[in-house]
Design an enzyme around this catalytic site. Structure first.
Site, PDB file in Angstrom:
ATOM      1  N   TYR A  58       0.952  -1.272   0.012  1.00 57.50           N
ATOM      2  CA  TYR A  58       0.132   0.014  -0.003  1.00 57.50           C
ATOM      3  C   TYR A  58       1.041   1.270   0.012  1.00 57.50           C
ATOM      4  CZ  TYR A  58      -3.884  -2.977   1.406  1.00 57.50           C
ATOM      5  OH  TYR A  58      -5.019  -3.822   1.523  1.00 57.50           O
ATOM      6  N   LEU A 211     -18.167  -1.225   2.390  1.00 57.06           N
ATOM      7  CA  LEU A 211     -18.986  -0.122   1.674  1.00 57.06           C
ATOM      8  C   LEU A 211     -18.699  -0.172   0.091  1.00 57.06           C
ATOM      9  CD1 LEU A 211     -18.608   2.755   4.149  1.00 57.06           C
ATOM     10  CD2 LEU A 211     -20.666   1.119   3.828  1.00 57.06           C
ATOM     11  N   SER A 217     -21.852   3.772  -0.032  1.00 60.24           N
ATOM     12  CA  SER A 217     -21.892   4.646   1.300  1.00 60.24           C
ATOM     13  C   SER A 217     -22.794   5.590   1.486  1.00 60.24           C
ATOM     14  CB  SER A 217     -20.316   5.362   1.432  1.00 60.24           C
ATOM     15  OG  SER A 217     -20.558   6.297   0.415  1.00 60.24           O
TER      16      SER A 217
END
Length: 336
Positions: A58, A211, A217
């Site tokens: 990441y 989500l 969301s």
């Protein structure tokens, strides 16, 4: 809000009922604010969230360094409660290109050494290959993590995005705490074969994408412009007619949420929480505001009538578009 706890499998640690997925804090969904990211991690720990999820790829180490800074600057009591879940193995180019996976035993130990250094810790609580390496038997990868467990560098073994057969082979090699997989109202593939296998073997789920990267969301609009470096700009579910269709599902869900006096995000997270005590949703909040909203899901109770209404509004397989672009879908053992 009272933070509940759940246990990862029969061998894993006790964790908060919601975990914090930190991927979005490292540019995967566009620009981020480092100070706000750290403040959000602090707020999560203060609220009783113990499980922090990351991956060594990441931001090519950025996310681990961010978490390290957040832990280093958090009050000691909160820092000691934090449990780190780390994925490893993805190869990426300087431009972010996905180049495949490497889960050879020597690579497993090398990835771990770098993660321990970046995170500034002496052990990783749950360590998992991000994807199945098609060139390496899962027994070899899990066996290498088991050696790290024996030496105290890792506490528990996890898996990510693998199918039922791979899960069984891994569990026959060493105790597995959990499988991390995308699971949400519009991502229900695991229900067919993977969840039954996990429950048979006593393995939990840490569910990411609850989500659907913001799609359900309640905050995303059809006219929102996504930056070129935003993962969603290349995701089939966020494109053209697919997006329009999926946002129609969100509006159906919004009607149910409004009747209960909660937000769309809260009812979507509460739905995942309601699917079993062996499932721990990971919320990808990047700000304290979104974190606060997500934590509110813990106070949402869904009865049988609520669940039936949600099922009618968003049936299984109702989403338009795959959850990843075709090249990345081809890398998912869980989809085979």
């Amino acid at each position: 809000m009272t933070m509940r706890t759940r246990t990862l499998g029969t061998t894993g640690p006790q964790v908060s009922a919601l975990g914090l997925g930190c991927m979005g804090m490292s540019g995967m969904y566009g620009e981020t604010d480092r100070a706000e990211s750290i403040a959000t991690i602090h707020a999560a720990l203060d609220a009783g969230v113990t499980l922090l999820d990351t991956g060594d790829f990441y931001g090519m180490g950025h996310n681990e360094l961010l978490i390290s800074e957040a832990l280093r600057t958090a009050p000691a009591a909160l820092r000691e409660n934090a449990l780190l879940s780390v994925k490893f193995g993805a190869h990426r180019g300087p431009d972010g290109e996905w180049l495949g996976y490497d889960a050879r035993p020597a690579a497993v130990k090398t990835w771990a050494a770098y993660s321990l250094q970046r995170l500034g810790v002496d052990h990783i609580d749950v360590y998992r290959p991000a994807r199945l390496d098609p060139d390496v038997p899962i027994e070899e990868t899990v066996g290498a993590i088991a050696e790290l467990v024996e030496k105290g560098w890792v506490r528990h073994i996890g898996l990510s995005e693998v199918g039922a057969d791979t899960i069984r082979r891994a569990a026959a090699t060493a105790p597995i705490a959990d499988l991390q997989i995308e699971y949400a109202l519009i991502s229900r593939g695991p229900e067919r074969e993977i969840l039954p296998t996990l429950r048979e073997l006593g393995i939990s789920v840490t569910a990411y994408g609850v989500l659907s990267r913001g799609l359900i969301s309640g905050h995303l609009t059809a006219d929102r412009q996504l930056a070129a470096n935003d993962f969603r700009a290349h995701s089939p579910r966020f494109q053209g007619e697919n997006l329009q269709h999926n946002l129609t599902l969100v509006e159906s869900l919004r009607k149910i949420a409004e009747q209960k006096g909660v937000t769309v995000a809260q009812i979507a997270i509460a739905w995942v929480l309601s699917q079993g005590d062996d499932i721990v949703p990971l919320v990808g909040a990047r700000t304290r505001e979104r974190l606060g909203e997500a934590l509110g899901a813990l106070d949402v109770t869904l009865d049988a009538a609520d669940l039936a209404a949600i099922e009618d509004a968003v049936p299984a397989d109702a989403a338009a578009g795959q959850r990843y672009a075709a090249p990345l879908m081809a890398m998912l053992d869980s989809e085979r």
